[in-house]
Design a protein around this motif. Structure first.
Motif, mmCIF file in Angstrom:
data_model
loop_
_atom_site.group_PDB
_atom_site.id
_atom_site.type_symbol
_atom_site.label_atom_id
_atom_site.label_comp_id
_atom_site.label_asym_id
_atom_site.label_seq_id
_atom_site.Cartn_x
_atom_site.Cartn_y
_atom_site.Cartn_z
ATOM 1 N N GLY A 257 0.809 -1.212 0.000
ATOM 2 C CA GLY A 257 0.000 0.000 0.000
ATOM 3 C C GLY A 257 0.842 1.261 0.000
ATOM 4 N N SER A 258 2.108 1.135 -0.350
ATOM 5 C CA SER A 258 3.033 2.264 -0.318
ATOM 6 C C SER A 258 2.795 3.201 -1.501
ATOM 7 C CB SER A 258 4.475 1.757 -0.341
ATOM 8 O OG SER A 258 5.388 2.829 -0.475
ATOM 9 N N LYS A 259 3.038 4.477 -1.267
ATOM 10 C CA LYS A 259 2.951 5.491 -2.327
ATOM 11 C C LYS A 259 4.345 5.848 -2.860
ATOM 12 C CE LYS A 259 -1.473 5.708 -1.699
ATOM 13 N NZ LYS A 259 -2.380 5.042 -2.662
ATOM 14 N N SER A 260 5.321 5.011 -2.558
ATOM 15 C CA SER A 260 6.696 5.287 -2.991
ATOM 16 C C SER A 260 6.792 5.342 -4.512
ATOM 17 C CB SER A 260 7.643 4.197 -2.472
ATOM 18 O OG SER A 260 7.720 4.221 -1.061
ATOM 19 N N ALA A 261 7.726 6.153 -4.981
ATOM 20 C CA ALA A 261 8.029 6.226 -6.407
ATOM 21 C C ALA A 261 9.069 5.168 -6.761
ATOM 22 C CB ALA A 261 8.536 7.620 -6.752
ATOM 23 N N VAL A 262 9.378 5.058 -8.025
ATOM 24 C CA VAL A 262 10.441 4.178 -8.510
ATOM 25 C C VAL A 262 11.533 5.049 -9.110
ATOM 26 C CG1 VAL A 262 11.065 2.419 -10.210
ATOM 27 C CG2 VAL A 262 8.906 2.229 -8.961
ATOM 28 N N LYS A 263 12.793 4.822 -8.685
ATOM 29 C CA LYS A 263 13.922 5.559 -9.259
ATOM 30 C C LYS A 263 14.843 4.580 -9.971
ATOM 31 C CE LYS A 263 17.096 5.460 -5.298
ATOM 32 N NZ LYS A 263 18.022 6.251 -4.463
ATOM 33 N N HIS A 264 15.544 5.060 -10.978
ATOM 34 C CA HIS A 264 16.427 4.216 -11.779
ATOM 35 C C HIS A 264 17.880 4.614 -11.521
ATOM 36 C CE1 HIS A 264 13.354 2.236 -14.393
ATOM 37 N NE2 HIS A 264 12.645 3.271 -13.972
ATOM 38 N N ASP A 265 18.699 3.632 -11.129
ATOM 39 C CA ASP A 265 20.135 3.821 -10.939
ATOM 40 C C ASP A 265 20.889 3.019 -11.990
ATOM 41 O OD1 ASP A 265 19.727 5.489 -8.828
ATOM 42 O OD2 ASP A 265 20.527 4.152 -7.287
ATOM 43 N N PRO A 266 22.180 3.323 -12.211
ATOM 44 C CA PRO A 266 22.957 2.563 -13.211
ATOM 45 C C PRO A 266 23.026 1.088 -12.862
ATOM 46 C CG PRO A 266 24.094 4.583 -12.597
ATOM 47 C CD PRO A 266 22.948 4.444 -11.646
ATOM 48 N N LEU A 267 23.045 0.261 -13.894
ATOM 49 C CA LEU A 267 23.108 -1.189 -13.722
ATOM 50 C C LEU A 267 24.482 -1.604 -13.209
ATOM 51 C CD1 LEU A 267 21.140 -3.575 -14.398
ATOM 52 C CD2 LEU A 267 22.463 -3.889 -16.488
ATOM 53 N N PRO A 268 24.555 -2.430 -12.147
ATOM 54 C CA PRO A 268 25.862 -2.903 -11.661
ATOM 55 C C PRO A 268 26.583 -3.742 -12.714
ATOM 56 C CG PRO A 268 24.118 -3.326 -10.054
ATOM 57 C CD PRO A 268 23.439 -2.912 -11.322
ATOM 58 N N LYS A 269 27.909 -3.755 -12.623
ATOM 59 C CA LYS A 269 28.721 -4.521 -13.566
ATOM 60 C C LYS A 269 28.411 -6.011 -13.462
ATOM 61 C CE LYS A 269 33.591 -5.392 -14.836
ATOM 62 N NZ LYS A 269 33.369 -5.231 -16.281
ATOM 63 N N ASP A 270 28.279 -6.670 -14.620
ATOM 64 C CA ASP A 270 28.052 -8.117 -14.743
ATOM 65 C C ASP A 270 26.694 -8.557 -14.210
ATOM 66 O OD1 ASP A 270 30.576 -8.423 -15.890
ATOM 67 O OD2 ASP A 270 31.543 -8.825 -13.964
#
Length: 311
Positions: A257-270
């Motif tokens: 039931g969270s109203k949190s947003a989604v954020k995008h960070d760089p993909l980790p290596k491998d």
């Protein structure tokens, strides 16, 4: 009643396995050095008359008596295994040799929990047991990936040289109660961020996939693998239902039931782009497949975190 040793028994998976073995009437010796395992996971078992707890690091020889050995000792989350990569490699090599030596002395059957990480960033999808993998031997994940590959080789060579009865399973992403809330795995990350009202961290575009198996199903697969006499393994144990990271985030937001947003960070290596097990062997040999749907398992896991972290 069997005398069973569980290395890594205070960990997330290990504690559930110890619990199930006790429920069916076995005597369980739990060994853990608490590098990634937690005493809280086994507190409810410590007074059980058929439960023994030994604080020990399998990098050093261990002298106990057992008829079966489940080897779960190794940090399994990227945060844990990259914290001390040399320690991780030693657990999968020196520790594996010590546990196999113990199995040889006791004439015990040993089940080694390997990992889907042996497939690396796979070029074959879904992953079958005869696929040799696509692993970077020098990357940041190599301490775990290559360590587990060597551990499989050690198991097979001890079997061929000394007749040790081995079983090898390759575990895919597993989740459920008792996961360390700070272990850096995607399920625990998303749930804790949602419950705290923080943005859910999705790496890259979020379309990379994983397959999530609830812990009760996974433990059932381990026990069936140990107790069968048809196949040494490796056998994949995991959920063949594939979900993107964005789909998982949406499910967590809905169930909390969270109203949190989604954020995008760089993909980790491998970081693998796709991960889904072919469980044809598990179905045929173990008569096993997962039963718990993702949302049902997530709801139980969320309730656990609400009770233990915010209760």
């Amino acid at each position: 009643m069997a005398q069973i040793l569980v290395t890594g028994g205070a960990g997330f998976l290990g504690s559930h396995l110890c619990e199930r073995l006790l429920e069916r009437g076995d005597h369980v010796i739990c060994v853990d050095n608490y590098f990634s395992g937690r005493k809280e996971n086994i507190d409810h078992l410590r007074d059980h008359k058929r439960f023994e707890l030994i604080r020990h690091d399998i990098v050093h020889p261990l002298y106990v008596e057992a008829e079966q050995i489940y080897n779960l000792a190794c940090p399994a989350s990227p945060v844990a295994y990259q914290y001390n990569p040399i320690k991780t490699i030693k657990t999968s090599t020196v520790g594996m040799i010590n546990v196999l030596g113990l199995a040889r002395r006791c004439r015990a059957r040993i089940l080694h929990t390997s990992t889907s990480e042996v497939y690396g960033d796979p070029e074959v999808h879904p992953q079958k047991e005869d696929y040799w993998g696509h692993v970077n031997p020098l990357g940041p994940r190599s301490c775990y990936d290559e360590g587990k590959r060597v551990a499989e080789s050690l198991c097979m060579n001890y079997h061929l040289a000394h007749g040790i009865p081995i079983r090898i399973v390759r575990i895919f992403n597993t989740y459920g109660p008792r996961m360390d809330p700070n272990d850096g795995r995607v399920v625990s990350n998303f749930i804790m961020q949602a419950l705290r009202g923080e943005s859910l961290t999705v790496y890259g575009h979020g379309k990379q996939t994983r397959s999530f198996c609830y812990v009760d199903d996974l433990v059932e697969g381990l026990i069936r693998m140990m107790d069968q006499n048809v196949d040494l393994g490796p056998i994949n144990i995991g959920n063949p239902v594939e979900n993107t990271m964005l789909e998982l985030a949406e499910a967590v937001l809905e169930l909390t039931g969270s109203k949190s947003a989604v954020k995008h960070d760089p993909l980790p290596k491998d970081d693998p782009q796709q991960r889904r097990p072919d469980i044809t062997k598990a179905k045929a040999i173990l008569k096993w497949e997962p039963k718990v749907p993702l949302k049902e398992g997530l709801a139980k896991t969320i309730e656990y975190y609400r009770r233990t972290q915010f209760g």
